[in-house]
Design an enzyme around this catalytic site. Structure first.
Site, short mmCIF file in Angstrom:
data_model
loop_
_atom_site.label_atom_id
_atom_site.label_comp_id
_atom_site.label_asym_id
_atom_site.label_seq_id
_atom_site.Cartn_x
_atom_site.Cartn_y
_atom_site.Cartn_z
N ASP A 69 -48.18 1.63 30.19
CA ASP A 69 -48.11 2.18 28.83
C ASP A 69 -46.67 2.12 28.30
O ASP A 69 -45.72 2.46 29.03
CB ASP A 69 -48.60 3.63 28.88
CG ASP A 69 -48.86 4.24 27.53
OD1 ASP A 69 -49.69 3.71 26.80
OD2 ASP A 69 -48.21 5.26 27.19
N GLU A 127 -47.96 -3.02 28.23
CA GLU A 127 -48.02 -2.81 26.78
C GLU A 127 -46.59 -2.98 26.29
O GLU A 127 -45.79 -2.04 26.31
CB GLU A 127 -48.55 -1.41 26.44
CG GLU A 127 -48.72 -1.24 24.94
CD GLU A 127 -48.83 0.21 24.46
OE1 GLU A 127 -49.44 0.42 23.41
OE2 GLU A 127 -48.27 1.11 25.11
C1 GLC Z 1 -49.86 3.78 24.06
C2 GLC Z 1 -51.32 4.10 24.12
C3 GLC Z 1 -51.63 5.09 23.03
C4 GLC Z 1 -50.82 6.34 23.28
C5 GLC Z 1 -49.34 6.02 23.40
C6 GLC Z 1 -48.58 7.17 23.99
O1 GLC Z 1 -49.50 3.12 22.90
O2 GLC Z 1 -52.07 2.93 24.03
O3 GLC Z 1 -53.00 5.39 22.95
O4 GLC Z 1 -51.02 7.26 22.24
O5 GLC Z 1 -49.11 4.94 24.25
O6 GLC Z 1 -48.88 7.30 25.35
#
Ligand code: GLC
Length: 537
Positions: free
Chosen positions: A214, A273
């Site tokens: 994440d 991500e």
């Molecule tokens: C990422 C996740 C999202 C979350 C954010 C904070 O972007 O995909 O859903 O709110 O991180 O953890």
């Protein structure tokens, strides 16, 4: 034989050709009828996922959490929230998934934890200047209601909250790039890295096949936490400020994690991500860092052939520079569903099917988000039912992509989402709209022209093309827009993907059409808002 010769002969790792299905456990299937999806529900529905023909599942967080950000606020990285089940149930899920040939990836959230996490609670209690506070970013403000710098939270509002608003002695603020319930870890403190090594080992030891990381680019903040040179979120993707997130030090974390992942047999997968523009994002998938990072510039595209081609070519340039094959996705739990984003109604539904066909033909691994195979539209969740903390802080609302799946046409048992005994089934955690059953799995399974059948056909054809050597790990993508707004991505000399993005039928390049998102009305011609796979020569 030299090591590089051996590597050249070794079979490509499974993830290079993989399609992974993203499960948002809260909304997938509810085993105990409490209105919230859980591990029992997912386990019961594993055969459905296997029947799609995907290679694995990425599960978004189910670890213990106050659920302020629906699980992205973790209090115990090595457990299971009772809302979703038990660790034993997870172990059984993993075993059953493996026996069906499905890999399991979990979500790890290393940028921040929950403000209820025992280490954050200890930091609050220990007070200013303590080693406990050094695990996070606690900084004294200049006085009054003025935070240490001008950073804004990705969810809206400032990225700082007072540690102890009722104390005059404690003037510390703590940093939270997301909500105040999600304090950021201080990765410049080596104890944080050691802590996360333990988290990775815990899940890898259990047999988990990989991790989605994440907000992977934001763990390190610029030294000294300087003011941001521009307004807006400091990690908000393509608009991020490289001066603030995307720091050089973060790459050391992924080198270390890659080594850790390769201490296991089979090697474990890391997918990031990394919400950055292609040239920056590709640096996270250099040969000794993560194996995959989502191509975020692609994830968010609208229905615009020029934009698709430009992003595609940018990703290809980054691949050639860093050897990083793009990881394709068009939907996830944070963005508006393609059927709505691409126009809504019948038009959007057609385009979503075309986009799905295009996605699965592109060179590299792909991720599908649950419900994408059903062509689900975004739901306009009534304001009083919304729970997304981003929306609560003035940002967009992400709930519309998170509504529990429709399994049956009939609305009983929450359209088949809840599997418990009907007498005790509760309302779903987000309301399903009237007529949700029109998209139901049970209906689409019977309809040869459904989005579900198209997805299965595309995945089967994709496997065949890999098996027959038409798709190879070395494939790249050369993108262009032909007259009539025909988008073309040439994957290699033998295969191309074409999408008719204009409003008139367009002639396809010569070759055999292996798959199309809707039957061709005239051989060799693609109707508007359709996509095709063409085998050339
Ligand atoms: C990422 C996740 C999202 C979350 C954010 C904070 O972007 O995909 O859903 O709110 O991180 O953890």
């Amino acid at each position: 034989m030299s090591v590089s010769e051996e590597a050249a002969l070794a079979p490509a790792p499974w993830w290079e050709s993989a399609v992974i299905y993203q499960v948002y456990p809260r909304s997938f299937a509810d085993g105990d009828g409490d209105g919230v999806g859980d591990l029992a529900g997912l386990t019961a529905r594993l055969p459905y996922i296997a029947s799609l023909g995907v290679d694995g599942i990425w599960m978004t967080p189910f670890q213990p959490s106050p659920q302020v950000d629906q699980g992205y606020d973790v209090t115990d990285y090595c457990g299971v929230d009772p809302l979703f089940g038990t660790l034993e149930e997870f172990e059984s899920l993993l075993e059953q998934a493996h026996s069906l040939g499905l890999r399991i990836l979990l979500d790890v959230v290393p940028n921040h934890c929950s403000s209820e996490h025992p280490l954050f609670q200890a930091a609050l209690a220990a007070g200013p200047g303590s080693p406990e506070r050094d695990m996070f970013h606690f900084v004294a403000g200049p006085g009054g209601d003025v935070p240490p710098n001008n950073w804004q939270s990705v969810f809206g509002g400032r990225a700082w909250s007072r540690a102890n608003p009722s104390s005059e002695a404690d003037t510390d603020w703590y940093l939270h790039l997301f909500s105040p319930a999600q304090p950021d870890w201080n990765w410049r403190n080596p104890a944080v890295g050691d802590y996360f090594d333990g988290v990775l080992r815990f899940w890898f030891d259990k047999g988990v096949d990989g991790l989605r990381i994440d907000v992977a680019h934001a763990l390190f903040k610029a030294e000294g936490l300087p003011d941001s040179p521009s307004e807006g979120g400091v990690v908000d993707g393509l608009r991020s400020n490289p001066q603030v997130s995307d720091q050089e030090d973060v790459h050391e974390v992924y080198r270390r994690w890659r080594t850790l992942a390769e201490n296991y047999e089979p090697h474990r997968l890391l997918v990031g991500e990394v919400n950055l523009e292609p040239a920056r994002a590709a640096r996270y998938t250099r040969s000794d860092e993560m194996q995959q990072a989502f191509a975020f510039a692609f994830v968010k595209l609208g229905w615009d052939p020029g934009a698709w081609a430009a992003v595609g070519n940018e990703l290809e340039a980054a691949r050639l520079l860093h050897g990083a094959t793009p990881t394709w996705a068009l939907e996830n739990h944070d963005i508006v569903r393609t059927a709505t984003r691409f126009g809504g109604g019948e038009l959007g539904a057609h385009r979503a099917r075309a986009a799905l066909v295009a996605l699965l033909g592109l060179p590299g691994p792909a991720y599908l988000y649950q419900g994408q195979e059903l062509g689900l539209p975004e739901v306009d969740v009534p304001a009083e039912a919304r729970v997304d903390p981003m929306w609560a802080r003035g940002g967009v609302c992400r709930d519309g992509a998170r509504v529990p799946l429709p399994w049956t046409v009939d609305d009983r048992q929450n359209y088949g989402f809840s599997l418990g005994a009907s007498a005790s089934v509760s309302e779903p955690w987000l309301p399903q709209p009237a007529g949700w059953g029109a998209h139901a799995v049970e209906l689409q399974e019977q309809d040869p022209a459904s989005a579900l059948n198209l997805t299965q056909a595309a995945l089967e054809q994709r496997r065949t093309l890999w098996r027959d050597g038409v798709f190879t790990p070395g494939d790249g993508g050369t993108w262009r827009v032909e007259p009539g707004n025909l988008l073309v991505c040439e994957r290699n000399e033998r295969f191309l993907v074409a999408v008719a993005m204009g409003d008139q039928p367009v002639q396809l390049p010569a070759g055999t059409v292996l798959l199309s998102s809707a039957p061709l009305e005239e051989a060799g011609w693609l109707q508007p808002n359709n996509a095709a796979w063409v085998l050339r020569g």
